[in-house]
Design an enzyme around this catalytic site. Structure first.
Site, PDB file in Angstrom:
ATOM      1  N   CYS A 162       0.805  -1.227   0.000  1.00  0.00           N
ATOM      2  CA  CYS A 162       0.000   0.000   0.000  1.00  0.00           C
ATOM      3  C   CYS A 162       0.836   1.273   0.000  1.00  0.00           C
ATOM      4  CB  CYS A 162      -0.960  -0.029   1.172  1.00  0.00           C
ATOM      5  SG  CYS A 162      -1.986  -1.506   1.107  1.00  0.00           S
ATOM      6  N   GLU A 305      -0.953   5.736  13.331  1.00  0.00           N
ATOM      7  CA  GLU A 305      -0.615   6.906  12.521  1.00  0.00           C
ATOM      8  C   GLU A 305      -0.743   8.195  13.336  1.00  0.00           C
ATOM      9  OE1 GLU A 305      -2.679   7.178   8.791  1.00  0.00           O
ATOM     10  OE2 GLU A 305      -1.319   8.741   8.065  1.00  0.00           O
ATOM     11  N   LYS A 326      -9.570   8.246   1.915  1.00  0.00           N
ATOM     12  CA  LYS A 326      -9.980   6.866   1.585  1.00  0.00           C
ATOM     13  C   LYS A 326     -11.464   6.639   1.840  1.00  0.00           C
ATOM     14  CE  LYS A 326      -5.571   4.380   2.026  1.00  0.00           C
ATOM     15  NZ  LYS A 326      -4.627   5.475   2.342  1.00  0.00           N
ATOM     16  N   HIS A 331      -9.636   2.445  -0.463  1.00  0.00           N
ATOM     17  CA  HIS A 331      -8.203   2.180  -0.361  1.00  0.00           C
ATOM     18  C   HIS A 331      -7.743   1.623  -1.710  1.00  0.00           C
ATOM     19  CE1 HIS A 331      -4.296   1.166   0.800  1.00  0.00           C
ATOM     20  NE2 HIS A 331      -4.503   0.724   2.022  1.00  0.00           N
TER      21      HIS A 331
END
Lengths: 402, 84
Positions: A162, A305, A326, A331
């Site tokens: 990703c 995060e 997203k 995603h």
């Protein structure tokens, strides 16, 4: 030192099949997530996704081209055409020698694999289409972009799950800065929303059955999207000399590895990538007005995060805006950083901060300014784009208004 | 059924089946998030059932994964539902 700017942008994703439409949808806070339209969807437990609805390959490609282009390559080529047209560059002839392509994808031509396996295993056929191999290779899209525009310098694909697109764009930036190229087409694509692609993701139990709600207290997983983003990265003087419209400067890039877990993210690895990108760009945390988060909507990513942003930003974390787009485009896996670059350009160029939609309540572990539900008009001078992939591969880009 | 579930969990925990009892808590057996997902997959395959489990919100599906005993009870419930 040579500087790098962005002079063209193009995208195809669930929100729109061009840049302008995507920015408009992001500014409106519109969602591209809906019921999946796929054969055998009744055999899937995940029934939602952010599909590129109404995609008509025949409108963009001749029949002979389509025979060679998987869906991820189709998205890439259409986005690349838009980006090159916007840049105004003509790279035919000698100019193409100093130009290249670096794209990111996690799964490449997975639709082609899926259809071919279905043919030989499920339908009992004994042959597949003769171009299966050149269609499915992860580097197919990069090669087709090089051929479409005559780009004869460095051309390759990177695959870091990703974070693929952010790694790709970071490398493109570094190559121009180092003098290896004057122009690079970069970004990435993914088209994994096929039966086998979703089946694979279902198994991990990280997908949401009902929606992507990054940072929200009630978030329950990610929702897969598909699409591409392609950008023209160009050496600053080269762009200035031809009077190009500059969308933003790529100011810094850093990549780190957690060397920890194949699926769980780490605050330490993410923090080092964020701090590294700031250092590379010569920015202080307080200079950054907006962060486009990785923000997958999983319990683990969003918590980690936010902790990483706090660790690096300190007191400045209270002032920075951080959103995950997203919730709108899904995603996009290996292409996600490229689609999200659109939100970064919109923030720097138009002062429009894309929201985190679907946010219904604050999670104490994610209590930053997540630009909940509605876009904001704020002039920002610098932005970050985060990508934290499975396998602990982190890639953060820093951009500056110019 | 009890013995098969214990065998599946013991394999994930890399323990002898004798060391896994209904009272054992999964976390104490050293089963991490990936081990849990793999154990659930093995249980689904073994009993031909679908376990409602989302790693983002393990409590949401009503499938109690606290202990080996709670897993056995939950699987028994799903198997009974399937037979009904």
């Amino acid at each position: 030192m040579r500087r790098v700017v962005i002079t063209g942008a193009g995208t195809v994703n669930a929100l729109a099949q061009d840049l302008r439409g995507t920015m408009a949808a992001m500014a409106e806070g519109r969602s591209g997530i809906g019921p999946l339209q796929l054969p055998d969807v009744d055999r899937l437990s995940v029934k939602i996704g952010a599909q590129v609805a109404g995609w008509q390959p025949e409108a963009h490609f001749a029949r002979q081209e389509l025979a060679l282009c998987d869906r991820f390559t189709q998205f890439t080529l259409v986005a690349a055409r838009e980006a090159v047209a916007q840049s105004g560059l003509d790279l035919a002839g000698e100019a193409g020698l100093g130009a290249g392509v670096v794209l990111g994808t996690a799964a490449g031509g997975v639709t082609t694999w899926d259809e071919s396996y279905r043919a030989v295993y499920a339908e009992g056929k004994n042959r597949v289409h003769p171009f299966v191999v050149p269609k499915l290779m992860n580097s197919a899209a990069a090669s087709h972009v090089s051929m479409a525009f005559g780009l004869r310098g460095p051309v390759f694909t990177v695959s870091t799950a990703c974070a693929s697109s952010n790694h790709a764009m970071g490398l493109a930036f570094q190559m121009i800065r180092a003098g290896n190229a004057e122009v690079m087409l970069t970004g990435g694509a993914e088209a994994m929303l096929c039966f086998g692609g979703i089946k694979a993701w279902e198994g991990l139990r990280v997908m949401s059955p009902d929606g992507c709600r990054p940072f929200s207290a009630d978030r329950n997983g990610m929702v897969m999207g598909e699409g591409a983003g392609v950008f023209v990265f160009e050496e600053y003087d080269h762009a200035r000399a031809r009077g190009a419209v500059i969308l933003a400067e790529v100011a810094g890039f850093a990549m780190t590895s957690d060397a920890g877990d194949i699926v769980m993210p780490s605050v330490e690895g993410a923090s080092r990538a964020i701090a590294g990108a700031l250092r590379d760009a010569g920015l202080a945390a307080g200079d950054v007005g907006y962060i486009n988060a990785h923000g997958t909507g999983t319990a683990a990513n969003d918590r980690v995060e936010c902790a990483a942003v706090r660790a690096v930003f300190g007191a400045a974390a209270e002032r920075v805006m951080i959103s995950s787009t997203k919730a709108m485009h899904g995603h996009v896996i290996g292409g996600t950083g490229a689609v999200e670059m659109v939100a970064c350009l919109m923030a720097l160029r138009d002062g429009v901060i894309a929201p985190t939609i679907g946010h219904s309540g604050t999670d104490p572990d994610c209590a930053l300014d997540v630009v909940a539900n509605a876009a904001r008009q704020v002039r920002v001078g610098a932005v970050l784009s985060n990508a934290f992939a499975f396998g602990g591969l982190n890639a953060v880009l820093a951009l500056r208004r110019i | 059924m009890r013995d098969r579930i214990i065998a599946i969990i013991a394999e994930q925990a890399v323990l002898d089946v004798a060391d896994v009892t209904p009272e054992s808590r999964l976390a104490e057996l050293g089963i991490d998030s990936l081990g849990l997902v793999e154990a659930i997959f093995a249980i689904e395959e073994a009993f031909d059932i679908s376990v409602p489990f989302n790693a983002n919100d393990p409590a949401a599906g009503g499938f109690d994964l606290t202990s080996v005993g709670s897993v056995i009870a939950a699987v028994e419930g799903l198997v009974a539902q399937k037979a009904a």
